[in-house]
Design an enzyme around this catalytic site. Structure first.
Site, PDB file in Angstrom:
ATOM      1  N   GLN A 247       0.827  -1.203   0.000  1.00 22.18           N
ATOM      2  CA  GLN A 247       0.000   0.000   0.000  1.00 22.18           C
ATOM      3  C   GLN A 247       0.866   1.258   0.000  1.00 22.18           C
ATOM      4  O   GLN A 247       2.071   1.208   0.256  1.00 22.18           O
ATOM      5  CB  GLN A 247      -0.912   0.004   1.231  1.00 22.18           C
ATOM      6  CG  GLN A 247      -0.167  -0.090   2.540  1.00 22.18           C
ATOM      7  CD  GLN A 247      -1.028  -0.561   3.686  1.00 22.18           C
ATOM      8  OE1 GLN A 247      -2.243  -0.588   3.620  1.00 22.18           O
ATOM      9  NE2 GLN A 247      -0.400  -0.941   4.798  1.00 22.18           N
ATOM     10  N   ASP A 301      -1.281   0.242  13.069  1.00 23.16           N
ATOM     11  CA  ASP A 301      -0.896   1.531  13.655  1.00 23.16           C
ATOM     12  C   ASP A 301      -0.773   1.465  15.171  1.00 23.16           C
ATOM     13  O   ASP A 301      -0.324   2.428  15.792  1.00 23.16           O
ATOM     14  CB  ASP A 301      -1.886   2.623  13.256  1.00 23.16           C
ATOM     15  CG  ASP A 301      -3.325   2.272  13.589  1.00 23.16           C
ATOM     16  OD1 ASP A 301      -3.566   1.622  14.617  1.00 23.16           O
ATOM     17  OD2 ASP A 301      -4.222   2.638  12.798  1.00 23.16           O
ATOM     18  N   ASP A 355      -0.510 -12.641   6.570  1.00 27.74           N
ATOM     19  CA  ASP A 355      -1.876 -12.541   6.079  1.00 27.74           C
ATOM     20  C   ASP A 355      -2.792 -13.195   7.104  1.00 27.74           C
ATOM     21  O   ASP A 355      -2.680 -14.395   7.376  1.00 27.74           O
ATOM     22  CB  ASP A 355      -1.985 -13.247   4.726  1.00 27.74           C
ATOM     23  CG  ASP A 355      -3.369 -13.112   4.090  1.00 27.74           C
ATOM     24  OD1 ASP A 355      -4.371 -13.028   4.821  1.00 27.74           O
ATOM     25  OD2 ASP A 355      -3.439 -13.106   2.848  1.00 27.74           O
ATOM     26  N   ALA A 356      -3.699 -12.423   7.700  1.00 25.20           N
ATOM     27  CA  ALA A 356      -4.545 -12.939   8.771  1.00 25.20           C
ATOM     28  C   ALA A 356      -5.383 -14.123   8.310  1.00 25.20           C
ATOM     29  O   ALA A 356      -5.638 -15.058   9.095  1.00 25.20           O
ATOM     30  CB  ALA A 356      -5.457 -11.826   9.293  1.00 25.20           C
ATOM     31  N   ASP A 373      -9.562  -5.225  13.058  1.00 20.28           N
ATOM     32  CA  ASP A 373      -9.522  -3.818  12.643  1.00 20.28           C
ATOM     33  C   ASP A 373      -8.964  -3.713  11.230  1.00 20.28           C
ATOM     34  O   ASP A 373      -7.953  -3.050  10.978  1.00 20.28           O
ATOM     35  CB  ASP A 373      -8.664  -3.014  13.627  1.00 20.28           C
ATOM     36  CG  ASP A 373      -8.787  -1.511  13.396  1.00 20.28           C
ATOM     37  OD1 ASP A 373      -9.798  -1.078  12.802  1.00 20.28           O
ATOM     38  OD2 ASP A 373      -7.870  -0.771  13.793  1.00 20.28           O
TER      39      ASP A 373
END
Length: 511
Positions: A247, A301, A355-356, A373
């Protein structure tokens, strides 16, 4: 004719081989331009599947059109080839700059996008047929076709590997377009010198060197140009910008407010993010009798982890986030780490970059409290993280008396998307409890608590919260008429209906 002016057979053959080898370079460049356009469109417009599908379609159609148009070139084929290489290098090299600026300055961004892609595709489509015609007398036809197509496909493979593994994370979109524009023009320069006796047009050499100089200047000042174009995209001054493998991360700051954007989408404002994160974490966390082991999926974050650590009952937090650039930034960078109170440096926290969706399948651990989240399901890569398949995997990791809190978009702006998530959680076997909160930067925002047993309203919260308390919490679980449940389909891995709901719901409010 004087023998000194007659090119030898060996000389002609070596030049032909050189031109043949250039096919690899022009094939690599052509695919890079296509990937750049698709990536920029995905960053700006979202829904990567739609953007890449439409751009690939327009590009391939335009290449076919270019191949068809090549039949109308009969004379001076070397000169025509050189001219096309100069044009492809110029247009492809400027593509990132033009598209970034068009998005910032023009309402008709899609017109510019598809026009630029089409023009590039037409020019690229002219290249291979011209090479074949130039070389038709130098090799047997079947041998020529096999050589040209093999090099063309090999160049495509090189581009497809270079782009995600090196160009996007290390070089960046802006500089990549200039670099490959330079490569295209170098083919033109090389051809000018190799075949100077055939094309006999010094002006082509001058043009090639002029465009080469322009693109090299672009390479040298690509960061300046990217900074300039990004400043046009954001209302406040950009203080940080970096491309990771996954990203584009941009932070802006003005009048004491910092905003974080991922691929152009606002993730939080430092002025009110505490409302979002307190509401996401504490109703569920406070309702768990003994939340010793906690899992956070997404939230690189560290804001969610910051809130979790306020509960002293928590012994260990595992944060699973795909992008190491994000977690490193909010761990090591002083300004960004301060926003989460240096939570990711806590000895109670373990950071895993994975990767979840895959990680849940491989892990065997169970957790008392889980927070999900993820960014909104604006594309299919994100949509898979909101499916029955994902939530069933989640259920295997949630303790019998545990609770999972899921960020779920806006029940006001994306009403169907929100209730689709609620119904998907229920279909996965959970008891689903929806609620919402007002966040000034986002408006009304929604969450879902997923549990094996009916949710019980918490009796206590940590004392140092800025927004949430026991008095206002019950009101979060009440929905006004314009946010009440609506009929929706369940989001499954094979239909991804949620992505359509999300796009259509938010599209109603697009300018």
């Amino acid at each position: 004719m004087d023998e000194h002016n007659t090119p030898s057979t060996d000389d002609r053959h070596s030049k032909s081989l050189a031109l043949l080898c250039s096919v690899f370079a022009i094939a690599t460049c052509g695919l890079i331009y296509e990937l750049l356009a698709g990536t920029i469109a995905s960053y700006m417009l979202g829904d990567s599947v739609t953007q890449f599908s439409t751009i690939i379609g327009v590009y391939l159609f335009s290449m076919g059109l270019g191949s068809y148009l090549s039949r109308y070139f009969h004379k001076d084929l070397i000169a025509v080839f050189i001219q096309i290489e100069i044009l492809v290098g110029l247009i492809g090299g400027l593509s990132s700059l033009v598209l970034f600026m068009a998005f910032a300055e023009l309402d008709a961004f899609r017109v510019v996008l598809y026009s630029w892609v089409a023009l590039t595709g037409i020019l690229v489509g002219l290249e291979i047929p011209l090479v074949l015609r130039i070389l038709k007398d130098q090799f047997p036809f079947s041998d020529l076709i096999s050589k040209v197509l093999s090099l063309d496909y090999l160049g495509g493979l090189a581009a497809s590997l270079l782009f995600p593994l090196w160009l996007v994370p290390q070089v960046g979109l802006m500089q990549s377009s200039f670099v490959f524009g330079v490569l295209n023009v170098l083919v033109a320069v090389w051809t000018c010198h190799l075949f100077r006796a055939q094309h006999r047009r010094p002006i082509l050499t001058v043009q090639a060197y002029a465009v080469l100089a322009l693109l090299l200047t672009g390479v040298a000042f690509s960061e300046v140009l990217l900074d300039f174009s990004e400043r046009r995209l954001y209302q406040d001054p950009v203080i940080f910008a970096r491309s990771s493998r996954y990203q584009r991360i941009v932070a802006t700051q003005a009048q004491g407010e910092m905003r974080l954007f991922l691929n152009g989408d606002l993730q939080f404002s430092s002025l009110d993010e505490y409302r979002y994160h307190e509401a996401l974490v504490h109703p569920g966390l406070a309702s768990v009798a003994s939340p010793q082991q906690v899992l956070v999926l997404g939230g690189g974050d560290g804001m969610v982890v910051r809130e979790i650590l306020k509960d002293q009952r928590v012994q260990h937090v595992t944060l699973v986030d795909l992008d190491p650039t994000m977690t490193d930034l909010f761990t090591d960078h002083r300004v960004f780490a301060a926003l989460n109170n240096y939570a990711l440096r806590s000895p109670r926290v373990e950071v895993v970059n994975a990767d979840a969706f895959v990680w849940l399948e491989d892990s065997t651990s169970r957790y008392d409290f889980i927070v999900i989240d993820f960014p909104d399901p604006s594309n299919y890569s994100l949509g898979k993280l909101y499916t029955t398949t994902f939530y069933r995997r989640l259920a295997a990791h949630l303790a019998p008396d545990g609770v999972a809190a899921i960020q779920s978009s806006s029940p006001l702006m994306a009403r169907r998307a929100f209730w689709c998530i609620v119904e998907t959680v229920r279909m996965a076997g959970f008891d689903a409890t929806p609620y919402h909160v007002a966040v000034p930067s986002f408006g009304e925002w929604g969450y879902v608590l997923a549990s094996h047993e009916p949710f019980q309203m918490p009796e206590r919260f940590p004392e140092n919260l800025r927004f949430l308390n026991q008095l206002i919490t019950p009101a979060l679980f009440t929905f006004p008429t314009d946010m009440e449940a609506v009929p929706v389909e369940v989001n499954r891995l094979n239909n991804q209906i949620l992505v359509r709901y999300q796009k259509e719901d938010w599209g109603q409010f697009a300018p």
